[in-house]
Scaffold this active site. Structure first.
Site, PDB file in Angstrom:
ATOM      1  N   ASP A   1       0.853  -1.185   0.000  1.00  0.00           N
ATOM      2  CA  ASP A   1       0.000   0.000   0.000  1.00  0.00           C
ATOM      3  C   ASP A   1       0.890   1.235   0.000  1.00  0.00           C
ATOM      4  O   ASP A   1       1.674   1.443   0.920  1.00  0.00           O
ATOM      5  CB  ASP A   1      -0.880  -0.041   1.267  1.00  0.00           C
ATOM      6  CG  ASP A   1      -2.013   0.953   1.199  1.00  0.00           C
ATOM      7  OD1 ASP A   1      -2.174   1.610   0.146  1.00  0.00           O
ATOM      8  OD2 ASP A   1      -2.727   1.080   2.208  1.00  0.00           O
TER       9      ASP A   1
ATOM     10  N   GLU B   1      -2.319   0.294  -4.652  1.00  0.00           N
ATOM     11  CA  GLU B   1      -2.514  -0.834  -3.756  1.00  0.00           C
ATOM     12  C   GLU B   1      -2.523  -2.135  -4.561  1.00  0.00           C
ATOM     13  O   GLU B   1      -3.148  -2.179  -5.627  1.00  0.00           O
ATOM     14  CB  GLU B   1      -3.901  -0.676  -3.127  1.00  0.00           C
ATOM     15  CG  GLU B   1      -3.998  -0.940  -1.665  1.00  0.00           C
ATOM     16  CD  GLU B   1      -5.457  -0.837  -1.223  1.00  0.00           C
ATOM     17  OE1 GLU B   1      -5.906  -1.725  -0.534  1.00  0.00           O
ATOM     18  OE2 GLU B   1      -6.129   0.136  -1.633  1.00  0.00           O
TER      19      GLU B   1
END
Lengths: 349, 364
Positions: A9, A105
């Site tokens: 992330d 992500e």
């Protein structure tokens, strides 16, 4: 053999890119999103801004009330996409099994990658920093759900691993709202039952959970024990691709609406080209949200993708209500391979 | 007006024009056939405003004149009349009296002036094509016309008059059929037009093996004059897609097949193609092609054909209907199937200026 799943992330991705490209912003509260007048919404903000209570998806005016000196930068999706591609290229060096969730992500399955997984992830994060000057956080776990939870644990610029032998202990303390599919409403319902942690939830039987939550109860039974068998799906089938805009003030005429189409069209076509799924397009659609918040969608199969055709769909949609327009979206839907998985390909004309 | 005509000839004339008449129309006049009695002949015209057809039959005209009568009704009456000769008289109020043997019919028509005239052609580009060639070109392409109304430029056949060639093209976005005809005309005559499906169907009814057809192309209209008939149609406005770019430059593998054998094999196997995926798979190995269709929970069909194939093992899936359509409409004994890989278009060719590009189906 337990799997080795990584959830990567990027830290405040869009805002971080803006700060990187505008060094004078370093250390200041920065957000990316719609303009400050009435209707803009923030896409991301940096940690400096978060200290003031600013959050992503917050309306810009509200964010400015909380943090009057917040710097709101306009979005530059072409730049974000370019950086995202660089990052994906780095990930590809380690495993072909990548499931991107968005530009910033992705899940990565490193089960087949030799060596210590946490060391590999450190290398990946270092490479990303070297190539992009952006920081990433990562979670390592035997499944997707836990990897996603773990990536949040040492954010920003950190990584955290949940080992198979740690799962039971980890789950007992984990608040239920961290589970997949548990939103504020479900969390409240559980709280009324006296359930706050996954440990609390583990005391319920399958039958009891099904009674409470229907089919989702079955999933909950597994999730609260840290069990999640879903594979990392590299080519998760996209059902559609679209782009939309909420306008600072309502559009009041057909001409105004039509003028917005070319830009949305360009964005979708550019994404479509990158996706390589041009031959899979089934239909084109226009989405309209009127000033009274009702929405309508006009969709047509087999339409060739041109600005004019989208404008024709737009006209059709606008004729359904004589109201001003708050939001316009433009997109394409893909053929969904049926259960037998056969799709007729189209000639590229 | 007053005339007599042979029943067979009138019946033939009416059947030439009556297809154009629309059954449901808001304009009653469009249900009618325009009858014009002139020196020695009776002219019959119908139109639906997009397409119009005119035919003529030999007649003994006592008094010239014109009227319009309900086309379908007139046709069914004429078909049932008992004698070989028909006598007709129409008064000024468009009331037609028709006598034949023991029969006597009265039909009320509408005035000639209400009938929309067929388009006139001024400064038209003119071409002359052998009917046999045009018939052949229509047969080899028309099955590929798109029926998807949202892609209206594909709802017809492209006639491209360029560089002393007439290229006829039809596609529905998944397959494309193309025929080239040698044709001499000056450079100034070059033009691309899209002839709508309805006109193509009418034209296919009219073309014969002998004689020429004169083609006139005017402002957004096209006319075909052949035998004793005239077909006039609006053209489809818009740009036909760049079809050249979908034709693969070269093939990796060429498989020579007996057309009928291939067609019959695909037809049999396709009985087991599932309704949902509707695909047959061609599986190539050295010297052999298997045609396979599978419907889960039902069963499978398979045919093996010996073929000259030396490449590596490979398979490709097609919609069986799309595979059979050109095979049904080609006269040749031998066809060639050119392939590149399982995701690239396959091409069916013959000895002659024809090709059919077909996109495969992707199986996951």
């Amino acid at each position: 053999m337990p799997r080795k799943i990584v959830h990567l992330d990027m830290d405040c991705f869009y805002a971080a890119i803006e700060v990187r490209d505008h060094p004078e912003l370093a250390g200041k509260p920065v957000a990316v999103g719609g303009a400050r007048d009435r209707r803009g919404v923030l896409t991301t903000c940096n940690y400096e801004a978060r200290e003031f209570g600013v959050r992503s998806a917050m309306p810009t005016f509200q964010a400015l009330q909380k943090c009057p000196h917040l710097i709101v930068m306009p979005t530059r999706f072409d730049v974000y996409r370019r950086e995202s591609t660089k990052i994906r290229d780095i990930l590809m060096k380690f495993s072909p099994v990548i499931e991107p969730l968005s530009l910033d992500e992705a899940f990565l399955d490193l089960s087949d990658h030799p060596g210590e997984t946490s060391a590999t992830v450190t290398v990946i994060r270092q490479l990303i920093w070297q190539k992009t000057r952006l920081t990433a956080s990562a979670g390592i776990a035997p499944n997707k759900m836990l990897a996603k939870i773990a990536s949040d644990w040492k954010k920003p610029n950190g990584q955290f691993e949940i080992r198979p032998e740690d799962i039971s202990e980890f789950m007992v303390e984990l608040p239920v709202r961290r589970l997949w599919g548990i939103g504020p409403k479900s969390a409240q319902r559980l709280a009324e039952l006296g359930v706050n942690t996954c440990g609390d939830l583990q005391r319920y039987s399958r039958v009891e959970l099904i009674e409470q939550f229907g089919k989702f109860g079955l999933e909950l039974f597994s999730l609260c024990r840290g069990i999640d068998e879903r594979p990392v799906e590299p080519d998760r089938i996209r059902k559609s691709l679209s782009s939309e805009r909420t306008f600072p003030s309502d559009l009041t005429s057909l001409a105004q609406c039509e003028a917005k189409i070319p830009e949305l069209f360009e964005e979708v076509m550019s994404d479509l080209k990158k996706s390589g799924a041009t031959d899979q397009v089934k239909s084109a659609f226009i989405k309209i949200r009127f000033s009274d918040f009702t929405r309508t969608t006009v969709e047509r199969a087999g339409l060739s993708l041109t600005v004019e055709n989208f404008q024709a769909l737009l006209r059709q949609g606008l004729s359904r209500k004589s109201l001003n327009v708050r939001l316009l979206g433009l997109g394409v839907r893909f053929h969904e391979p049926d259960s037998e998985g056969a799709t007729q390909l189209e000639l590229q004309m | 007006m007053k005339f007599s005509v042979s029943k067979d000839k009138l019946l033939e004339g009416l059947s030439t024009v009556q297809n154009v008449v629309s059954t449901r129309t808001t304009l009653p006049i469009l249900s009618n056939v325009l009858l014009q009695a002139v020196e020695g002949e009776l002219r019959l015209t119908t139109t639906d405003l997009d397409v119009g057809v005119r035919g003529r039959v030999e007649a003994h005209v006592e008094r010239t004149g014109a009227t319009t009568l309900p086309a379908r009704r007139l046709f069914s009456i004429v078909r049932e009349l008992p004698a070989a000769e028909i006598y007709a008289e129409v008064d000024t109020k468009n009331l037609a009296s028709i006598r034949s043997g023991s029969s006597y019919f009265k039909i009320l028509g509408l005035p000639e002036e209400e009938f929309p005239p067929l388009a006139r052609f001024e400064n038209a580009k003119e071409f002359s094509i052998a009917q046999k060639d045009l018939k052949d070109a229509l047969r080899k392409t028309s099955y590929a016309i798109s029926t998807d109304e949202t892609r209206y430029v594909l709802n017809g056949i492209l006639f491209s008059f360029k560089e002393n060639k007439l290229t006829a093209v039809a596609t529905d976005g998944r397959r494309l059929a193309l025929v080239d005809l040698e044709l001499e005309f000056p450079r100034s005559q070059e033009i691309d037009v899209i002839v709508p499906t309805k006109a193509v169907l009418e034209l296919q009814r009219l073309v014969k093996e002998e004689g020429d057809v004169k083609v006139s192309i005017g402002e957004n209209q096209i006319a075909f004059e052949l035998n004793d008939a005239l077909l006039v149609s609006k053209l489809i406005e818009g740009n036909y897609p760049n079809y050249r770019q979908v034709i693969p430059a070269e093939a990796k593998e060429r498989i020579t097949l007996e057309r009928e054998v291939f067609l019959n094999a695909v037809r049999r196997v396709s009985l087991l193609a599932s309704e949902k995926s509707n695909s047959v798979k061609l599986i190539f190995s050295k010297g052999n092609m298997d045609i396979v269709a599978v419907t889960p929970d039902v069963g499978e069909g398979k045919e093996s054909l010996p073929v000259m194939y030396k490449g590596k093992d490979f398979s490709i899936a097609f919609n069986p209907e799309f595979l059979m359509a050109p095979l049904r409409n080609l006269p040749n004994d031998e066809v060639f199937l050119d392939l590149i890989d399982e995701m690239s278009p396959g091409v069916i060719k013959i000895h002659g200026a024809f090709l059919y590009v077909l996109m495969p189906m992707r199986l996951s």
